[in-house]
Each structure stands twice: as C-alpha cells, then as structure tokens.
Motif scaffolding. Structure first.
Motif, mmCIF file in Angstrom:
data_model
loop_
_atom_site.group_PDB
_atom_site.id
_atom_site.type_symbol
_atom_site.label_atom_id
_atom_site.label_comp_id
_atom_site.label_asym_id
_atom_site.label_seq_id
_atom_site.Cartn_x
_atom_site.Cartn_y
_atom_site.Cartn_z
ATOM 1 N N ALA A 88 15.528 85.728 81.125
ATOM 2 C CA ALA A 88 16.086 84.416 81.483
ATOM 3 C C ALA A 88 16.804 84.510 82.822
ATOM 4 C CB ALA A 88 17.061 83.942 80.404
ATOM 5 N N HIS A 89 16.771 83.428 83.559
ATOM 6 C CA HIS A 89 17.571 83.370 84.789
ATOM 7 C C HIS A 89 19.024 83.075 84.440
ATOM 8 C CE1 HIS A 89 13.471 82.377 86.290
ATOM 9 N NE2 HIS A 89 13.814 83.350 87.097
ATOM 10 N N VAL A 90 19.203 82.080 83.578
ATOM 11 C CA VAL A 90 20.539 81.696 83.113
ATOM 12 C C VAL A 90 20.480 81.625 81.588
ATOM 13 C CG1 VAL A 90 22.353 79.926 83.156
ATOM 14 C CG2 VAL A 90 20.961 80.341 85.209
ATOM 15 N N ALA A 91 21.470 82.197 80.934
ATOM 16 C CA ALA A 91 21.542 82.150 79.471
ATOM 17 C C ALA A 91 22.904 81.623 79.053
ATOM 18 C CB ALA A 91 21.321 83.537 78.877
ATOM 19 N N VAL A 92 22.898 80.635 78.197
ATOM 20 C CA VAL A 92 24.121 80.171 77.561
ATOM 21 C C VAL A 92 24.208 80.929 76.245
ATOM 22 C CG1 VAL A 92 25.299 78.210 76.488
ATOM 23 C CG2 VAL A 92 24.068 77.913 78.665
ATOM 24 N N VAL A 93 25.189 81.801 76.134
ATOM 25 C CA VAL A 93 25.358 82.640 74.945
ATOM 26 C C VAL A 93 26.511 82.047 74.137
ATOM 27 C CG1 VAL A 93 25.786 84.968 74.083
ATOM 28 C CG2 VAL A 93 24.485 84.637 76.217
ATOM 29 N N ALA A 94 26.151 81.471 72.989
ATOM 30 C CA ALA A 94 27.104 80.664 72.225
ATOM 31 C C ALA A 94 27.396 81.278 70.866
ATOM 32 C CB ALA A 94 26.546 79.256 72.040
ATOM 33 N N THR A 95 28.660 81.143 70.456
ATOM 34 C CA THR A 95 29.087 81.651 69.162
ATOM 35 C C THR A 95 30.244 80.820 68.639
ATOM 36 O OG1 THR A 95 29.913 83.613 67.978
ATOM 37 C CG2 THR A 95 30.682 83.312 70.227
ATOM 38 N N PRO A 96 30.309 80.651 67.327
ATOM 39 C CA PRO A 96 31.561 80.143 66.781
ATOM 40 C C PRO A 96 32.574 81.282 66.817
ATOM 41 C CG PRO A 96 30.048 80.686 65.011
ATOM 42 C CD PRO A 96 29.304 80.912 66.298
ATOM 43 N N VAL A 97 33.833 80.942 66.754
ATOM 44 C CA VAL A 97 34.873 81.976 66.729
ATOM 45 C C VAL A 97 35.104 82.366 65.277
ATOM 46 C CG1 VAL A 97 37.275 82.516 67.262
ATOM 47 C CG2 VAL A 97 35.911 81.135 68.857
ATOM 48 N N TYR A 98 34.866 83.639 64.987
ATOM 49 C CA TYR A 98 35.124 84.221 63.666
ATOM 50 C C TYR A 98 36.150 85.317 63.845
ATOM 51 C CZ TYR A 98 31.042 82.187 61.212
ATOM 52 O OH TYR A 98 30.143 81.348 60.612
ATOM 53 N N SER A 101 37.056 86.226 67.403
ATOM 54 C CA SER A 101 36.061 86.847 68.263
ATOM 55 C C SER A 101 34.692 86.211 68.015
ATOM 56 C CB SER A 101 36.019 88.358 67.994
ATOM 57 O OG SER A 101 35.202 89.011 68.941
ATOM 58 N N TYR A 102 33.648 86.824 68.555
ATOM 59 C CA TYR A 102 32.278 86.354 68.337
ATOM 60 C C TYR A 102 31.780 86.846 66.982
ATOM 61 C CZ TYR A 102 31.803 90.942 70.553
ATOM 62 O OH TYR A 102 31.959 92.257 70.901
ATOM 63 N N THR A 103 30.640 86.332 66.557
ATOM 64 C CA THR A 103 30.112 86.679 65.235
ATOM 65 C C THR A 103 29.473 88.069 65.236
ATOM 66 O OG1 THR A 103 27.937 85.722 65.679
ATOM 67 C CG2 THR A 103 29.610 84.270 64.683
ATOM 68 N N GLY A 104 29.452 88.661 64.063
ATOM 69 C CA GLY A 104 28.761 89.931 63.887
ATOM 70 C C GLY A 104 27.266 89.788 64.126
ATOM 71 N N LEU A 136 40.685 81.485 74.249
ATOM 72 C CA LEU A 136 40.397 82.635 75.117
ATOM 73 C C LEU A 136 39.388 83.625 74.519
ATOM 74 C CD1 LEU A 136 43.879 83.419 76.700
ATOM 75 C CD2 LEU A 136 41.883 82.356 77.761
ATOM 76 N N ALA A 137 38.862 83.344 73.348
ATOM 77 C CA ALA A 137 37.917 84.277 72.715
ATOM 78 C C ALA A 137 36.710 84.559 73.610
ATOM 79 C CB ALA A 137 37.470 83.754 71.360
ATOM 80 N N GLY A 138 36.233 83.550 74.304
ATOM 81 C CA GLY A 138 35.091 83.741 75.202
ATOM 82 C C GLY A 138 35.425 84.642 76.371
ATOM 83 N N GLU A 139 36.627 84.499 76.906
ATOM 84 C CA GLU A 139 37.048 85.316 78.049
ATOM 85 C C GLU A 139 37.412 86.741 77.645
ATOM 86 O OE1 GLU A 139 37.224 84.470 81.441
ATOM 87 O OE2 GLU A 139 35.992 82.859 80.621
ATOM 88 N N VAL A 140 38.114 86.869 76.548
ATOM 89 C CA VAL A 140 38.659 88.168 76.145
ATOM 90 C C VAL A 140 37.626 89.032 75.428
ATOM 91 C CG1 VAL A 140 40.415 89.260 74.685
ATOM 92 C CG2 VAL A 140 41.001 87.250 76.038
ATOM 93 N N HIS A 141 36.693 88.417 74.702
ATOM 94 C CA HIS A 141 35.766 89.199 73.890
ATOM 95 C C HIS A 141 34.307 89.081 74.334
ATOM 96 C CE1 HIS A 141 39.010 90.222 71.238
ATOM 97 N NE2 HIS A 141 39.313 88.941 71.110
ATOM 98 N N LEU A 142 33.815 87.846 74.497
ATOM 99 C CA LEU A 142 32.394 87.677 74.790
ATOM 100 C C LEU A 142 32.042 88.044 76.227
ATOM 101 C CD1 LEU A 142 29.635 86.925 73.744
ATOM 102 C CD2 LEU A 142 30.217 84.496 74.065
#
Length: 190
Positions: A88-98, A101-104, A136-142
C-alpha cells in the motif's frame, strides 16, 4: 479479496498528479468484531485521504474476517492481506482501544512482518475509544509499532471517541484538512 485499486474520477494534469493518481489507500481494521464502528471510521478516513491525494481506495482488510486463519499452519488469506498492506502507498491502521492500547488481533497480524516489513508505506494510526482519556493510545502505542516496522507515520493519530462517531464525516474532514499537507508531502516521497 481483490487488490485492484479504484481509479480517481478526475484525470491527472501534470507529472505530480499523474504519479499521485496511482497511489492507493488501504484501510486495515484490528477490531475483533466484523463490520465494527472502527471499520466504518477507517473506511471514512481512507476515503477522505484518497480524495485528498487524488488516489484510489482498495478494499478493506478486516482482521475479524481473518482471525480464524491467523495462527494456522497455512494462511493464504492472511498472507494476501500482509502483501496488500506491505504494498500500500497509504494505510489507515485502525483499532479500538483495549486496555489502553491496540488489540491483540492487530498485534498478532503485524507481528507476522519482519524488520522493515512496512518500509515505503505511509501509515495513519486511527484509534476509537469510549473515553477521551485514551486519546493518546494511537501516539503512545500504535505509532511506535508502525515505525518499528519501517512505516512512515507523518501525522498524529486520529483519536476518536465513540461519541464523535455521530459526526464522523465532520471530524474526519477536520483532521484531513489539518494534516493534509503532511500527507501530501509523505505521499510524494512514497
């Protein structure tokens, strides 16, 4: 799953536009629930980014659909999804916060890449949480996970609360307007 990109509706008018029209944006959803609100948000952001960049949108990789195969000895659909993300050129990587943090599920999928497995991919982290306390879960973990895999992460993560999903188009448009110049520059380099 198909890998053909949807072509933009407006023709390219210069060399920069011509190279950008071949860009494609891939939503990757790490929610264990199929057809989740996280998927809706990822697809909305991916469409807006594709429109901004004048590129195409590729079909979503929804990891909920791949979960039964993720730890199998043979995993053709997972391997296809891994190839699609890496190309992919650009990927949106999405997760709910569990658990803040991101999901297992997302972690297990991304762990299948070797070092620099996402080199050349511009990644946009997206997190959906029930509370602004997890913004901040996206910044700190993902983000660190994506950078560790070699992806370029030029923007801040889009952190959505469940309450913001009611105004998703407006929230996404505001985020893309604010971060568009960074995405433009990163897409040209990619």
């Amino acid at each position: 799953m198909t890998t053909s990109a949807v072509t933009p509706t407006t023709p390219a008018t210069d060399a920069s536009s011509a190279s950008r029209s071949r860009l494609h944006v891939l939503p990757v959803v790490g929610n264990p629930r199929p057809g989740s609100r996280t998927r809706v948000a990822a697809e909305s952001l991916s469409r807006a980014i594709a429109q901004r960049l004048g590129g195409g949108l590729t079909p979503t990789v929804d990891l909920a659909d791949l979960a039964p195969e993720l730890f199998a000895a043979t995993r053709p659909a997972v391997d296809d999804a891994l190839r699609r993300l890496a190309s992919a050129h650009v990927a949106v990587v999405a997760t709910p916060v569990y658990k803040a943090s991101y999901t297992g599920l997302l972690k297990a999928f991304l762990d299948l890449y070797g070092a620099d497995g996402l080199r050349g991919v511009v990644a946009v982290p997206l997190v959906v949480s029930g509370s602004p306390a997890h913004s901040l879960a996206g910044e700190v973990h993902l983000r660190p996970l994506l950078v560790e895999l070699g992806a370029s992460v030029p923007t801040r993560a889009l952190a959505l609360t469940e309450a913001q999903l009611a105004d998703l188009d407006e929230v996404v448009a505001t985020w893309v307007d604010a971060h568009g110049p960074l995405l433009d520059a990163a897409a040209v380099r990619a």
